[in-house]
Design a protein around this motif. Structure first.
Motif, PDB file in Angstrom:
ATOM      1  N   GLU A   1      61.238  44.213  89.407  1.00  0.00           N
ATOM      2  CA  GLU A   1      62.402  43.912  88.569  1.00  0.00           C
ATOM      3  C   GLU A   1      61.971  43.256  87.264  1.00  0.00           C
ATOM      4  O   GLU A   1      62.503  43.587  86.196  1.00  0.00           O
ATOM      5  CB  GLU A   1      63.365  42.996  89.323  1.00  0.00           C
ATOM      6  N   LEU A   2      60.996  42.345  87.335  1.00  0.00           N
ATOM      7  CA  LEU A   2      60.488  41.714  86.123  1.00  0.00           C
ATOM      8  C   LEU A   2      59.813  42.740  85.217  1.00  0.00           C
ATOM      9  O   LEU A   2      59.960  42.685  83.984  1.00  0.00           O
ATOM     10  CB  LEU A   2      59.514  40.593  86.476  1.00  0.00           C
ATOM     11  N   GLN A   3      59.077  43.666  85.807  1.00  0.00           N
ATOM     12  CA  GLN A   3      58.446  44.710  85.010  1.00  0.00           C
ATOM     13  C   GLN A   3      59.488  45.593  84.337  1.00  0.00           C
ATOM     14  O   GLN A   3      59.353  45.945  83.150  1.00  0.00           O
ATOM     15  CB  GLN A   3      57.520  45.550  85.898  1.00  0.00           C
ATOM     16  N   ASP A   4      60.534  45.938  85.091  1.00  0.00           N
ATOM     17  CA  ASP A   4      61.604  46.754  84.505  1.00  0.00           C
ATOM     18  C   ASP A   4      62.309  45.999  83.379  1.00  0.00           C
ATOM     19  O   ASP A   4      62.635  46.579  82.340  1.00  0.00           O
ATOM     20  CB  ASP A   4      62.616  47.144  85.578  1.00  0.00           C
ATOM     21  N   ALA A   5      62.554  44.688  83.606  1.00  0.00           N
ATOM     22  CA  ALA A   5      63.209  43.890  82.576  1.00  0.00           C
ATOM     23  C   ALA A   5      62.349  43.802  81.321  1.00  0.00           C
ATOM     24  O   ALA A   5      62.859  43.890  80.198  1.00  0.00           O
ATOM     25  CB  ALA A   5      63.508  42.496  83.121  1.00  0.00           C
ATOM     26  N   ARG A   6      61.050  43.632  81.500  1.00  0.00           N
ATOM     27  CA  ARG A   6      60.153  43.568  80.343  1.00  0.00           C
ATOM     28  C   ARG A   6      60.150  44.896  79.597  1.00  0.00           C
ATOM     29  O   ARG A   6      60.158  44.927  78.356  1.00  0.00           O
ATOM     30  CB  ARG A   6      58.740  43.202  80.787  1.00  0.00           C
ATOM     31  N   GLN A   7      60.116  46.005  80.338  1.00  0.00           N
ATOM     32  CA  GLN A   7      60.158  47.311  79.686  1.00  0.00           C
ATOM     33  C   GLN A   7      61.461  47.504  78.915  1.00  0.00           C
ATOM     34  O   GLN A   7      61.462  48.054  77.803  1.00  0.00           O
ATOM     35  CB  GLN A   7      59.984  48.419  80.725  1.00  0.00           C
ATOM     36  N   MET A   8      62.566  47.039  79.501  1.00  0.00           N
ATOM     37  CA  MET A   8      63.852  47.138  78.808  1.00  0.00           C
ATOM     38  C   MET A   8      63.835  46.311  77.527  1.00  0.00           C
ATOM     39  O   MET A   8      64.318  46.753  76.476  1.00  0.00           O
ATOM     40  CB  MET A   8      64.983  46.674  79.728  1.00  0.00           C
ATOM     41  N   GLN A   9      63.283  45.100  77.607  1.00  0.00           N
ATOM     42  CA  GLN A   9      63.214  44.236  76.435  1.00  0.00           C
ATOM     43  C   GLN A   9      62.350  44.863  75.347  1.00  0.00           C
ATOM     44  O   GLN A   9      62.741  44.896  74.172  1.00  0.00           O
ATOM     45  CB  GLN A   9      62.669  42.865  76.818  1.00  0.00           C
ATOM     46  N   MET A  10      61.178  45.363  75.726  1.00  0.00           N
ATOM     47  CA  MET A  10      60.267  45.938  74.745  1.00  0.00           C
ATOM     48  C   MET A  10      60.811  47.237  74.154  1.00  0.00           C
ATOM     49  O   MET A  10      60.501  47.586  73.009  1.00  0.00           O
ATOM     50  CB  MET A  10      58.899  46.178  75.380  1.00  0.00           C
TER      51      MET A  10
ATOM     52  N   VAL B   1      60.367  36.745  81.278  1.00  0.00           N
ATOM     53  CA  VAL B   1      61.095  37.774  80.555  1.00  0.00           C
ATOM     54  C   VAL B   1      62.443  37.224  80.126  1.00  0.00           C
ATOM     55  O   VAL B   1      63.184  36.649  80.918  1.00  0.00           O
ATOM     56  CB  VAL B   1      61.290  39.031  81.429  1.00  0.00           C
ATOM     57  N   SER B   2      62.769  37.388  78.845  1.00  0.00           N
ATOM     58  CA  SER B   2      64.059  36.941  78.321  1.00  0.00           C
ATOM     59  C   SER B   2      64.738  38.111  77.616  1.00  0.00           C
ATOM     60  O   SER B   2      64.237  39.237  77.635  1.00  0.00           O
ATOM     61  CB  SER B   2      63.857  35.770  77.353  1.00  0.00           C
TER      62      SER B   2
ATOM     63  N   ASP C   1      68.874  36.051  69.960  1.00  0.00           N
ATOM     64  CA  ASP C   1      68.427  35.179  71.055  1.00  0.00           C
ATOM     65  C   ASP C   1      69.505  35.233  72.135  1.00  0.00           C
ATOM     66  O   ASP C   1      70.574  34.638  71.988  1.00  0.00           O
ATOM     67  CB  ASP C   1      68.233  33.755  70.554  1.00  0.00           C
ATOM     68  N   VAL C   2      69.216  35.933  73.220  1.00  0.00           N
ATOM     69  CA  VAL C   2      70.199  36.161  74.287  1.00  0.00           C
ATOM     70  C   VAL C   2      69.869  35.264  75.461  1.00  0.00           C
ATOM     71  O   VAL C   2      68.701  35.172  75.876  1.00  0.00           O
ATOM     72  CB  VAL C   2      70.208  37.642  74.714  1.00  0.00           C
ATOM     73  N   THR C   3      70.875  34.586  76.001  1.00  0.00           N
ATOM     74  CA  THR C   3      70.641  33.727  77.165  1.00  0.00           C
ATOM     75  C   THR C   3      70.393  34.581  78.403  1.00  0.00           C
ATOM     76  O   THR C   3      70.847  35.714  78.517  1.00  0.00           O
ATOM     77  CB  THR C   3      71.843  32.815  77.424  1.00  0.00           C
ATOM     78  N   GLY C   4      69.653  33.991  79.337  1.00  0.00           N
ATOM     79  CA  GLY C   4      69.368  34.694  80.589  1.00  0.00           C
ATOM     80  C   GLY C   4      67.903  35.053  80.689  1.00  0.00           C
ATOM     81  O   GLY C   4      67.237  35.306  79.682  1.00  0.00           O
ATOM     82  N   LYS C   5      67.389  35.064  81.911  1.00  0.00           N
ATOM     83  CA  LYS C   5      66.010  35.421  82.184  1.00  0.00           C
ATOM     84  C   LYS C   5      65.974  36.630  83.109  1.00  0.00           C
ATOM     85  O   LYS C   5      66.924  36.939  83.807  1.00  0.00           O
ATOM     86  CB  LYS C   5      65.261  34.250  82.833  1.00  0.00           C
ATOM     87  N   GLY C   6      64.833  37.300  83.106  1.00  0.00           N
ATOM     88  CA  GLY C   6      64.661  38.437  84.007  1.00  0.00           C
ATOM     89  C   GLY C   6      65.616  39.572  83.686  1.00  0.00           C
ATOM     90  O   GLY C   6      65.934  39.862  82.524  1.00  0.00           O
TER      91      GLY C   6
ATOM     92  N   LYS D   1      68.788  39.812  84.201  1.00  0.00           N
ATOM     93  CA  LYS D   1      70.047  39.376  83.589  1.00  0.00           C
ATOM     94  C   LYS D   1      69.897  39.271  82.077  1.00  0.00           C
ATOM     95  O   LYS D   1      70.758  39.730  81.319  1.00  0.00           O
ATOM     96  CB  LYS D   1      70.477  38.029  84.174  1.00  0.00           C
ATOM     97  N   GLY D   2      68.799  38.654  81.615  1.00  0.00           N
ATOM     98  CA  GLY D   2      68.563  38.542  80.189  1.00  0.00           C
ATOM     99  C   GLY D   2      68.371  39.902  79.539  1.00  0.00           C
ATOM    100  O   GLY D   2      68.854  40.152  78.431  1.00  0.00           O
ATOM    101  N   ALA D   3      67.643  40.798  80.243  1.00  0.00           N
ATOM    102  CA  ALA D   3      67.415  42.133  79.696  1.00  0.00           C
ATOM    103  C   ALA D   3      68.724  42.904  79.562  1.00  0.00           C
ATOM    104  O   ALA D   3      68.949  43.607  78.569  1.00  0.00           O
ATOM    105  CB  ALA D   3      66.433  42.897  80.578  1.00  0.00           C
ATOM    106  N   MET D   4      69.614  42.788  80.559  1.00  0.00           N
ATOM    107  CA  MET D   4      70.895  43.488  80.500  1.00  0.00           C
ATOM    108  C   MET D   4      71.754  42.934  79.369  1.00  0.00           C
ATOM    109  O   MET D   4      72.432  43.693  78.659  1.00  0.00           O
ATOM    110  CB  MET D   4      71.619  43.361  81.833  1.00  0.00           C
ATOM    111  N   ASN D   5      71.752  41.613  79.172  1.00  0.00           N
ATOM    112  CA  ASN D   5      72.496  41.033  78.052  1.00  0.00           C
ATOM    113  C   ASN D   5      71.936  41.515  76.715  1.00  0.00           C
ATOM    114  O   ASN D   5      72.685  41.760  75.761  1.00  0.00           O
ATOM    115  CB  ASN D   5      72.447  39.511  78.117  1.00  0.00           C
ATOM    116  N   ALA D   6      70.618  41.656  76.645  1.00  0.00           N
ATOM    117  CA  ALA D   6      70.003  42.143  75.411  1.00  0.00           C
ATOM    118  C   ALA D   6      70.387  43.594  75.154  1.00  0.00           C
ATOM    119  O   ALA D   6      70.677  43.981  74.020  1.00  0.00           O
ATOM    120  CB  ALA D   6      68.482  42.002  75.503  1.00  0.00           C
ATOM    121  N   VAL D   7      70.378  44.419  76.194  1.00  0.00           N
ATOM    122  CA  VAL D   7      70.773  45.826  76.039  1.00  0.00           C
ATOM    123  C   VAL D   7      72.221  45.927  75.583  1.00  0.00           C
ATOM    124  O   VAL D   7      72.571  46.736  74.713  1.00  0.00           O
ATOM    125  CB  VAL D   7      70.566  46.587  77.362  1.00  0.00           C
ATOM    126  N   LEU D   8      73.090  45.084  76.151  1.00  0.00           N
ATOM    127  CA  LEU D   8      74.496  45.074  75.752  1.00  0.00           C
ATOM    128  C   LEU D   8      74.636  44.693  74.276  1.00  0.00           C
ATOM    129  O   LEU D   8      75.352  45.364  73.515  1.00  0.00           O
ATOM    130  CB  LEU D   8      75.272  44.094  76.637  1.00  0.00           C
TER     131      LEU D   8
END
Length: 223
Positions: free
Chosen positions: A98-107, A132-133, A153-158, A160-167
């Motif tokens: 999940e952390l890897q997926d979140a990092r990929q989403m962020q990047m 991951v944020s 700067d989106v709140t949330g880690k892992g 959750k943070g990646a989904m907020n960033a995508v939104l």
């Protein structure tokens, strides 16, 4: 009854000991002999050897049953521990994935190349933290051929943070198509994201608009 072969040799002791005898009926034979090798008549004594407590049938049965119950209980505990151990390992693998997926989403939200603006050089980079944020930066086109540099700067880690960033990223690019000014755009973004974010989560965004004609920057902030 002891067989005749177990006769012991002559002794001057007044006592005799036998070990490891099984419970049961025994006949003890004794015969005296003098110095002239004159043997007396054999004297006999019938003895009953009771069983020791652990040789009693019901005690043996109880011990055997207790041992069997212990082995079964130990086996069940070991089996349960093995299942829980596998579940923990599976959860750890899932968390890592999940952390890897979140990092990929962020990047994936970061631009591959900066925009090309005559007379202005723009460069950006992101150094990911260990955790991951949802932080990201991007470039969007605005009215009057302006290009906006967006820092979020989106709140949330892992995840959750990646989904907020995508939104935030999706709403940002959707609103950018309206060709609004920087301040208007952030106002629309604030109203749109306010109803979409979960409670106690937010997105702080800074927007710097580059005007290629006037070669100046326009700033706007929102949170």
């Amino acid at each position: 009854m002891l067989p005749s072969e177990v006769w012991q040799g002559p002794t001057t002791e007044e006592t005799v000991e036998y070990f490891n005898l099984k419970p049961g009926e025994y006949i003890f034979h004794v015969q005296a002999v003098d110095r002239d090798l004159n043997y007396s008549e054999i004297a006999s004594l019938q003895l009953t050897l009771p069983p020791v407590w652990y040789q009693i049938g019901w005690v043996r049965g109880t011990l055997a049953t207790s041992g069997l119950v212990f082995l079964i209980g130990f086996g069940l505990v070991t089996w349960r521990w093995a299942i829980q151990r596998r579940q923990v390992l599976a959860y750890q693998r899932l968390a890592v994935q999940e952390l890897q997926d979140a990092r990929q989403m962020q990047m994936s939200l970061l631009p591959k190349t900066p925009p090309v603006i005559e007379g202005i050089e723009i460069a950006g980079t992101c150094v990911p933290a260990n955790t991951v944020s949802g932080d990201f930066y991007n470039y969007v086109s605005l009215e009057h051929e302006m290009t906006a540099i967006v820092l979020a700067d989106v709140t949330g880690k892992g995840m959750k943070g990646a989904m907020n960033a995508v939104l935030s990223y999706g709403v940002l690019h959707a609103e950018a198509k309206l060709a609004l000014s920087p301040s208007q755009m952030l106002g629309v973004l604030n109203r749109d994201l306010y109803g979409r974010f979960q409670e106690r989560t937010n997105c702080a965004m800074c927007l710097a608009a580059v005007n290629p004609k006037e070669r100046r920057l326009q700033y706007a902030n929102a949170g």
